[in-house]
Write an enzyme that holds these catalytic residues in place. Structure first.
Site, PDB file in Angstrom:
ATOM      1  N   CYS A  17       0.842  -1.187   0.000  1.00  0.00           N
ATOM      2  CA  CYS A  17       0.000   0.000   0.000  1.00  0.00           C
ATOM      3  C   CYS A  17       0.880   1.241   0.000  1.00  0.00           C
ATOM      4  CB  CYS A  17      -0.938   0.013   1.215  1.00  0.00           C
ATOM      5  SG  CYS A  17      -0.043   0.016   2.791  1.00  0.00           S
ATOM      6  N   CYS A  89      49.648  11.583   0.799  1.00  0.00           N
ATOM      7  CA  CYS A  89      48.908  12.637   1.495  1.00  0.00           C
ATOM      8  C   CYS A  89      47.442  12.539   1.105  1.00  0.00           C
ATOM      9  CB  CYS A  89      49.464  14.020   1.147  1.00  0.00           C
ATOM     10  SG  CYS A  89      49.330  14.423  -0.604  1.00  0.00           S
ATOM     11  N   ASP A 511      14.619   0.141  24.239  1.00  0.00           N
ATOM     12  CA  ASP A 511      13.582  -0.877  24.346  1.00  0.00           C
ATOM     13  C   ASP A 511      13.629  -1.395  25.795  1.00  0.00           C
ATOM     14  OD1 ASP A 511      11.700  -2.895  23.586  1.00  0.00           O
ATOM     15  OD2 ASP A 511      13.361  -4.310  23.538  1.00  0.00           O
ATOM     16  N   ASP A 709      17.254  -5.110  20.826  1.00  0.00           N
ATOM     17  CA  ASP A 709      17.824  -6.455  20.772  1.00  0.00           C
ATOM     18  C   ASP A 709      18.271  -6.856  19.369  1.00  0.00           C
ATOM     19  OD1 ASP A 709      15.489  -7.004  19.412  1.00  0.00           O
ATOM     20  OD2 ASP A 709      14.548  -8.068  21.067  1.00  0.00           O
TER      21      ASP A 709
END
Length: 824
Positions: A17, A89, A511, A709
């Site tokens: 969608c 460099c 979390d 996690d």
């Protein structure tokens, strides 16, 4: 469109969608380096314009996949990694990126000066590997396909390179120092023998200086062999500056020597020789390069230390026999004997016996952990006490150690966005300096009363002091040392971009389950309804019998609380989102949440107060009904990690705003937040909506980090400016976040953020001194102070200062090897 930007059109699968396409546009469009993104739902295609230096295509594709959609790299796209020689460099590395990045079919070109390597993403249908390498060769550099090396080969290669630079220094110094004494000694009151005195024997004086100079020039011939061709290609580099500066001094001195032998004002010409300037300059720059190379070799010490952990042989258990075999011959399923004091050769499981294994090299955990039958063990870790037999599972490049080494190598070869400033300046700096040197010399020659030799000395000093080496080393050396030190501490930082982003965080989102808490719920309390006519043991036994059929963490907590055999169940039925029902010992039992009880028309009024009390204490409440009436409540709690409170407090002291983001109920979340002192809580959010909450925080103008996690939180980790994935022991998905914590300890977040801030502070120090050195040194070398009666800068002093600036930058970066993380 910027010449560095790339545009690609890619097919995207899994969109259903408009919300899907919008989500991809928001998440990917928020990535640094992504300039434009448009997702067409009808054609299932994504048009992307991005800067590959700051948003590598593989990282963009990874973000899309973590959102739950499928996407593939452009057809036929290949990755070529090369060892690149001849870079001296930042102008060199920047030039390679530009010439290859402009080639048709090259999507990404990233060159690391410190690691002397490059990574190129290209379409073989448009450009071949041979053409790509030839383009780099035409730019004046060498390329090699990196070979797999063991730690011994790498150490030998580094030692050989340092030994070669050491020989150049010793050879140069052996002739440059006597030359300096000869040319300047009489000015310091040191008498010369008559046959060398410029007042009596100017021809001999000049000839001996020339003879002492030639070996130094030969030892430093690489400056000319690289510098002049680079200048001819209109791509001057550091070697060009040295070659032009010393070359001018040599040509001028050689002409004066010829005139001395022709008898043209011999005594005056003898005092106008600059052999010592060229020779001492080459010697000092060679000395600086040696110190620089020796320091840079230490930046990869962490990776070499990890590589050295893997043993060369292993003891294979073949029936009743045991024999030594090379690690390369180990196959999955092989049984291997591990004795005390031996390092494990590969990843696998303990098949027989038990011991304590030191896993500090992977996790940073200082104490050995017990490992018995069925436990996972990892290659490179150290067996400390008992002997055991392990069954090999992952071998070769698939082992955890090999994956970590690759991850850290990739991080060390990456660039932080801040590096683009130094690269851009260095690219234009060398040609600008050459123009400035010519202008300064001509200005002093035409607009002052100073002789030509003074103007020549000014031009040479400007050329030599302006080397951009320090600028080019400022960022990559700090990143290499910092990511290596992080790996030693059990914190894997996957890119320079992640390092810089971590140092800029202002908001950190956590979390709850498995991050702030242990992630292993336990039964903490049981409440029995007095009117139910059932005792606590019976209620638990009936509940555990049913919960034993479920794999849900809450169910396991109930089962683990009951000892002894459990009765059999019948008519087991799971009601999604509510709970389970079954018949146990002829009694109908229902276990679940409040919705399950209400669906069965049970009266919960007697348990309301107890249920609210349990939830306010942070517990998840499980209702148990027996024979059609509520019998009791089970409170299941997930304990806070012991280090959570201290870590959150220290993070707040660092200026972080802490947000708790969880799918748990508001009451349970608030209970945890109150214990930890967190004031902002967003509860009741399912995993697929966590990314939207991150986006809302970013819309407030915050730089947001997410700690989760790495599995359920993948979309949120991808959306955050910095994703930090908790390791879950060794079972960590290394691709989940920008930063991976190798052990389940929240203090790793504190370590990661503190280390990133230390690295970024180190980079800023390096860039400041690199820019400050050139800002201050150039005007002095150009004679600005001399206008007001001050001193000038001799080419020898300019060369010494230039070399030491690079050594200073690398030495400053090496301080990160001793970074000590704060304690939670």
């Amino acid at each position: 469109m910027d010449s560095k930007s790339r545009s690609v059109r890619l097919p995207v699968g899994g969109m259903h969608c408009a919300a899907c396409s919008t989500r991809i546009e928001k998440v990917v469009g928020g990535m640094p380096g992504v300039e434009k993104i448009s997702v067409n739902l009808a054609t299932e295609e994504m048009d992307l314009r991005f800067d590959p230096q700051h948003a590598p295509l593989d990282k963009v594709l990874e973000q899309v996949r973590e959102l739950g959609f499928s996407v593939e790299a452009p057809t036929g796209q290949s990755v070529l990694e090369l060892k690149i020689g001849g870079m001296h460099c930042a102008a060199c590395s920047s030039r390679i990126e530009r010439v290859t990045g402009r080639m048709e079919g090259v999507a990404e070109a990233s060159v690391n000066l410190g690691a002397e390597s490059g990574r190129f993403v290209f379409d073989p249908a448009l450009v071949s590997q041979r053409t790509l390498r030839q383009t780099i060769h035409d730019a004046g550099f060498t390329t090699d396909i990196p070979q797999k090396e063991n730690v011994g080969d790498e150490e030998a290669r580094i030692a050989a390179r340092l030994e070669e630079k050491k020989r150049v220094v010793l050879w140069s110094m052996a002739f440059a120092l006597p030359l300096l004494v000869l040319s300047m000694g009489h000015m310091w009151g040191m008498p010369l023998p008559g046959w060398l005195d410029p007042m009596h024997a100017p021809g001999t004086f000049a000839l001996v200086q020339l003879l002492l100079t030639l070996p130094v020039v030969w030892s430093g011939r690489s400056f000319y062999l690289i510098g002049f061709p680079a200048l001819a290609r209109r791509a001057p580099n550091m070697d060009s500056l040295v070659a032009v500066g010393t070359g001018a001094a040599l040509v001028y001195s050689l002409w004066n020597t010829i005139e001395i032998w022709l008898g043209v004002d011999a005594m005056a010409r003898a005092m106008d020789l600059y052999y010592e300037s060229a020779a001492v300059l080459i010697a000092m720059i060679s000395l600086g390069k040696f110190f620089e190379a020796r320091s840079v070799s230490k930046t990869t010490g962490a990776v070499r230390a990890l590589m050295a952990l893997a043993p060369d042989t292993a003891t294979l258990v073949d029936g009743e026999e045991e024999r030594k075999i090379p690690v390369e011959e180990i196959e999955p399923g092989d049984l291997l004997r591990i004795r005390p004091g031996e390092r494990l050769p590969v990843d696998g499981d303990v098949a027989e016996g038990e011991s304590h294994v030191d896993e500090s090299m992977l996790t940073g955990e200082p104490l050995p952990v017990r490992r018995g039958p069925g436990d996972r063990v990892f290659g490179g870790t150290l067996n400390t006490t008992g002997a055991f037999v392990m069954r090999a599972a992952l071998v070769g490049e698939d082992t955890m150690l090999a994956r970590i080494v690759k991850l850290v190598r990739d991080a060390q070869g990456s660039k932080a966005p801040i590096a683009s400033l130094a690269d851009t300046i260095s690219y234009y700096f060398v040609p600008v300096v050459m123009v400035l040197a010519v202008v300064s010399g001509l200005a002093w020659y035409f607009f002052s009363d100073e002789p030509f030799v003074f103007a020549l000395r000014i031009a040479i000093s400007v050329l030599v002091i302006a080397c951009p080496c320090a600028m080019g080393l400022a960022t990559p050396t700090s990143i290499m040392v910092g990511t290596g030190r992080g790996a030693q501490l059990g914190v894997l930082i996957k890119s320079g971009r992640a390092l810089q982003r971590a140092g800029e965080l202002g908001t950190l989102v956590f979390d709850k389950t498995g991050t702030l808490t242990v992630g292993k719920p336990v039964l903490s309390e049981v409440w029995i309804d007095p009117a139910a006519g059932i005792d606590k043991d019976t209620l638990l036994r009936l509940s555990a019998s049913i919960e034993a059929q479920s794999e849900h963490p809450l169910a396991r907590a109930v089962v683990q609380a009951v000892q002894g055999p459990l009765p059999k169940t019948a008519d087991f039925l799971s009601v999604p989102g509510q709970g389970v029902t079954a018949t146990v010992e002829g009694r109908t039992v229902a276990i679940g949440n409040e919705r399950l009880m209400l669906a069965r028309n049970l009266n919960l009024e007697s348990a309301k107060a107890e249920r609210e009390r349990m939830e306010e204490n942070g517990a998840t409440v499980v209702h148990v009904a027996v024979d059609g009436r509520l019998a009791g409540l089970l409170a299941v709690s997930d304990q806070l990690r012991p280090e959570s409170k201290g870590a959150v407090q220290r993070l707040r002291e660092l200026g972080m705003e802490i947000v708790l983001l969880t799918g748990d109920s508001e009451r349970a979340a608030q209970a945890v937040a109150e214990q930890l002192g967190i004031t902002r809580v967003v509860a009741g959010v399912l995993p697929d909506r966590k990314a939207e909450e991150i986006a809302l925080l970013q819309a407030e103008g915050r730089v947001v980090g997410m700690v989760g996690d790495g599995i359920n939180d993948a979309p949120a980790l991808a959306k955050a400016d910095l994703g930090v994935a908790m390791g879950g022991g060794m079972d960590v998905a290394l691709e989940s976040g920008d930063v991976v914590l190798m052990r389940e300890d929240l203090s790793g977040v504190l370590t990661a953020l503190s280390l990133s801030r230390a690295v970024m502070r180190n980079i800023r120090q390096n860039l400041f001194w690199a820019f400050a050195f050139n800002t201050i040194g150039l005007p002095i070398a150009a004679g600005f102070l001399y206008i007001f009666g001050g001193p000038t800068m001799s080419p020898m002093l300019a060369g010494t200062a230039m070399a030491m600036s690079s050594v200073f930058v690398v030495t400053n970066a090496l301080r990160l090897r001793f970074f000590v993380p704060p304690h939670a």
